[in-house]
Every structure is written in C-alpha cells, then in structure tokens.
Motif scaffolding. Structure first.
Motif, mmCIF file in Angstrom:
data_model
loop_
_atom_site.group_PDB
_atom_site.id
_atom_site.type_symbol
_atom_site.label_atom_id
_atom_site.label_comp_id
_atom_site.label_asym_id
_atom_site.label_seq_id
_atom_site.Cartn_x
_atom_site.Cartn_y
_atom_site.Cartn_z
ATOM 1 N N HIS A 14 0.846 -1.200 0.000
ATOM 2 C CA HIS A 14 0.000 0.000 0.000
ATOM 3 C C HIS A 14 0.880 1.248 0.000
ATOM 4 O O HIS A 14 0.613 2.200 -0.727
ATOM 5 N N HIS A 15 1.938 1.241 0.803
ATOM 6 C CA HIS A 15 2.856 2.380 0.861
ATOM 7 C C HIS A 15 3.574 2.571 -0.472
ATOM 8 O O HIS A 15 3.729 3.685 -0.957
ATOM 9 N N SER B 16 1.093 3.983 -3.033
ATOM 10 C CA SER B 16 0.782 5.393 -2.816
ATOM 11 C C SER B 16 1.987 6.277 -3.121
ATOM 12 O O SER B 16 1.832 7.412 -3.548
ATOM 13 N N ASP C 66 2.142 6.772 -6.950
ATOM 14 C CA ASP C 66 1.042 7.581 -7.479
ATOM 15 C C ASP C 66 1.321 9.071 -7.334
ATOM 16 O O ASP C 66 1.023 9.857 -8.221
ATOM 17 N N THR C 67 1.878 9.508 -6.236
ATOM 18 C CA THR C 67 2.147 10.924 -5.983
ATOM 19 C C THR C 67 3.652 11.133 -5.957
ATOM 20 O O THR C 67 4.363 10.501 -5.192
#
Length: 112
Positions: free
Chosen positions: A80-81, A84, A87-88
């Motif tokens: 998940h980290h 994310s 993505d950014t």
C-alpha cells in the motif's frame, strides 16, 4: 545446522525418557478429581511426556501463526505504501524534473 542439532537433542531426550519409563513399570495409584486408579508408571511417564510435547508444540504453532499474520499485514502495508508513493511524486522528484526542464531550455537558446 541448527535443525539437525535440535533433532539430535530431541532424539536423545526421547531415548532418556523411554529408558526411564521402561525401568519404572511398577503400578502406582493416581488420584483424580472424581476418584483413584492404579496405572503402570510407564504409562504415566510416557503420557506426561507426550502431553508436554503437545503443549510445547501447540505454543510453537501458535507463535508461528501469529508471526505469519504479522508478516502478511506488513507486506500489505508495504504494498500500500509503495503504491501510494508511486502515485504521488515526492517533492524531490518534482524538483529534479524542474531542474531537468531548465537545463533543456538553456541548451536550446542560442549563445550570443
């Protein structure tokens, strides 16, 4: 190598318990909550050793299960980290892109 030594020690301990049990074959009186009975001491010794092994084994299996669950949660958090973070863009990545853009603009300008 550690696993081999554990196996050797477990076999040696089992051999000691077996010899001790075979030597002690006299019947003994066992008191229960609801009564008493006479059992051969060999059965009491072997039964106690087996129950102890089952208890230790179940505690070990429980610890392994908990560690596997923790590993699964940590992998999920890491994925998940990672997702994310891709993505950014991070601030440092944005700065590098801006600097790269300025360098290409400077190369395109004619020198006087």
């Amino acid at each position: 190598m550690s696993g081999q030594w554990r196996l050797i020690l477990a076999l040696a301990a089992s051999l000691v318990v077996a010899v001790f049990a075979v030597i002690n074959v006299d019947p003994v009186q066992v008191d229960y909550l609801f009564g008493t009975a006479e059992w051969p001491l060999i059965l009491i010794i072997i039964g106690s050793a087996l129950l102890g092994g089952l208890m230790i084994g179940s505690v070990g299996m429980w610890r392994i299960y908990r560690l596997q669950q923790e590993i699964k949660q940590l992998r999920h958090k890491a994925e998940h980290h990672e997702q994310s973070s891709t993505d950014t863009p991070s601030p440092s990545t944005g700065l590098k892109r801006q600097e790269a853009g300025q360098e290409t603009e400077q190369k395109d300008e004619p020198k006087a």
